[in-house]
Scaffold this motif. Sequence first.
Motif, PDB file in Angstrom:
ATOM      1  N   PHE A 232     -49.777  69.157   7.895  1.00  0.00           N
ATOM      2  CA  PHE A 232     -48.654  68.266   7.242  1.00  0.00           C
ATOM      3  C   PHE A 232     -47.334  69.079   7.525  1.00  0.00           C
ATOM      4  O   PHE A 232     -47.012  70.227   7.601  1.00  0.00           O
ATOM      5  N   PRO A 233     -46.093  68.376   7.331  1.00  0.00           N
ATOM      6  CA  PRO A 233     -44.970  68.876   7.488  1.00  0.00           C
ATOM      7  C   PRO A 233     -44.647  69.782   6.284  1.00  0.00           C
ATOM      8  O   PRO A 233     -45.244  69.488   4.922  1.00  0.00           O
ATOM      9  N   LYS A 234     -44.086  70.831   6.386  1.00  0.00           N
ATOM     10  CA  LYS A 234     -43.738  71.670   5.269  1.00  0.00           C
ATOM     11  C   LYS A 234     -42.931  71.020   4.358  1.00  0.00           C
ATOM     12  O   LYS A 234     -42.072  70.283   4.396  1.00  0.00           O
ATOM     13  N   ALA A 235     -43.321  71.317   2.890  1.00  0.00           N
ATOM     14  CA  ALA A 235     -42.462  70.548   1.885  1.00  0.00           C
ATOM     15  C   ALA A 235     -40.930  71.178   1.934  1.00  0.00           C
ATOM     16  O   ALA A 235     -40.568  72.240   2.391  1.00  0.00           O
ATOM     17  N   THR A 236     -40.290  70.113   1.827  1.00  0.00           N
ATOM     18  CA  THR A 236     -38.683  70.384   2.065  1.00  0.00           C
ATOM     19  C   THR A 236     -37.815  70.785   0.730  1.00  0.00           C
ATOM     20  O   THR A 236     -36.676  71.259   0.899  1.00  0.00           O
ATOM     21  N   TYR A 237     -38.556  70.602  -0.261  1.00  0.00           N
ATOM     22  CA  TYR A 237     -37.955  71.299  -1.573  1.00  0.00           C
ATOM     23  C   TYR A 237     -38.857  71.518  -2.813  1.00  0.00           C
ATOM     24  O   TYR A 237     -39.936  71.263  -2.555  1.00  0.00           O
ATOM     25  N   HIS A 238     -38.376  72.194  -3.834  1.00  0.00           N
ATOM     26  CA  HIS A 238     -39.196  72.412  -4.885  1.00  0.00           C
ATOM     27  C   HIS A 238     -38.746  71.496  -6.198  1.00  0.00           C
ATOM     28  O   HIS A 238     -37.562  71.202  -6.213  1.00  0.00           O
ATOM     29  N   ALA A 239     -39.672  70.871  -6.719  1.00  0.00           N
ATOM     30  CA  ALA A 239     -39.630  69.895  -7.742  1.00  0.00           C
ATOM     31  C   ALA A 239     -40.075  70.349  -9.135  1.00  0.00           C
ATOM     32  O   ALA A 239     -41.109  70.986  -9.051  1.00  0.00           O
ATOM     33  N   PHE A 240     -39.388  70.024 -10.040  1.00  0.00           N
ATOM     34  CA  PHE A 240     -39.927  70.210 -11.493  1.00  0.00           C
ATOM     35  C   PHE A 240     -39.881  71.646 -11.950  1.00  0.00           C
ATOM     36  O   PHE A 240     -40.686  72.000 -12.487  1.00  0.00           O
ATOM     37  N   TRP A 241     -39.050  72.215 -11.260  1.00  0.00           N
ATOM     38  CA  TRP A 241     -38.749  73.779 -11.443  1.00  0.00           C
ATOM     39  C   TRP A 241     -38.133  73.947 -12.713  1.00  0.00           C
ATOM     40  O   TRP A 241     -37.080  73.266 -13.179  1.00  0.00           O
ATOM     41  N   ASP A 242     -38.594  74.815 -13.807  1.00  0.00           N
ATOM     42  CA  ASP A 242     -38.125  74.953 -15.075  1.00  0.00           C
ATOM     43  C   ASP A 242     -38.075  76.220 -15.290  1.00  0.00           C
ATOM     44  O   ASP A 242     -39.045  76.911 -15.453  1.00  0.00           O
ATOM     45  N   GLU A 243     -36.547  76.687 -15.746  1.00  0.00           N
ATOM     46  CA  GLU A 243     -36.653  78.333 -15.971  1.00  0.00           C
ATOM     47  C   GLU A 243     -37.219  78.956 -17.127  1.00  0.00           C
ATOM     48  O   GLU A 243     -37.712  80.047 -17.293  1.00  0.00           O
ATOM     49  N   THR A 244     -37.783  78.098 -18.076  1.00  0.00           N
ATOM     50  CA  THR A 244     -38.595  78.576 -19.201  1.00  0.00           C
ATOM     51  C   THR A 244     -40.114  78.579 -18.844  1.00  0.00           C
ATOM     52  O   THR A 244     -40.948  79.244 -19.655  1.00  0.00           O
ATOM     53  N   LYS A 245     -40.534  78.591 -17.691  1.00  0.00           N
ATOM     54  CA  LYS A 245     -42.063  78.758 -17.378  1.00  0.00           C
ATOM     55  C   LYS A 245     -42.250  80.203 -16.959  1.00  0.00           C
ATOM     56  O   LYS A 245     -43.449  80.537 -16.849  1.00  0.00           O
ATOM     57  N   GLY A 246     -41.225  80.865 -17.034  1.00  0.00           N
ATOM     58  CA  GLY A 246     -41.580  82.454 -16.977  1.00  0.00           C
ATOM     59  C   GLY A 246     -41.953  82.917 -15.634  1.00  0.00           C
ATOM     60  O   GLY A 246     -42.101  84.111 -15.534  1.00  0.00           O
ATOM     61  N   TYR A 247     -41.506  82.638 -14.462  1.00  0.00           N
ATOM     62  CA  TYR A 247     -41.552  83.022 -13.399  1.00  0.00           C
ATOM     63  C   TYR A 247     -40.387  82.827 -12.423  1.00  0.00           C
ATOM     64  O   TYR A 247     -39.495  82.001 -12.773  1.00  0.00           O
TER      65      TYR A 247
END
Length: 145
Positions: free
Chosen positions: A107-122
């Motif tokens: 598969f082509p490499k994912a082009t971005y990160h989706a649904f990242w939320d700073e409250t998730k602790g990482y």
Amino acid sequence: MSKYTGGCAHVHVTASAEPIDNHECHCNVCKSVTKQQHTHVAFFNYGDVTVDHPEKIKRVPFNAQNPDGPLEICLCAECGAALMLDDKQKRIRVAVPNVMGYDDAAFPKATYHAFWDETKGYAKPADGRPVYDSLRPEFRWPAGA
């Protein structure tokens, strides 16, 4: 022509085109379903993905918190393998390559990160790809059937 094939020994899923969206998903539903911190997800136009034995598919809600939502997980009724996400509105079909029997490296490499939320602790992803709190801003859902 098959671009990507996945599924299991009983049900084969084939994508005949490139994904219309290809991201690393950080949403809580994907975390719950895959048990991964983030998951490579590829959206295809609905008609670009076919299944050779739809009669062997068991459907369950993708989001247990929203069982009437538009996405369903398609599982093999014989072996329980995850096959794809299917959209009841017939806009998209979704592959999670490393979970649904595909060769993830093909598969082509994912082009971005989706649904990242700073409250998730990482830490926020720092691999050079854009990071969004939802899908990429220019993404438009295809028309449904």
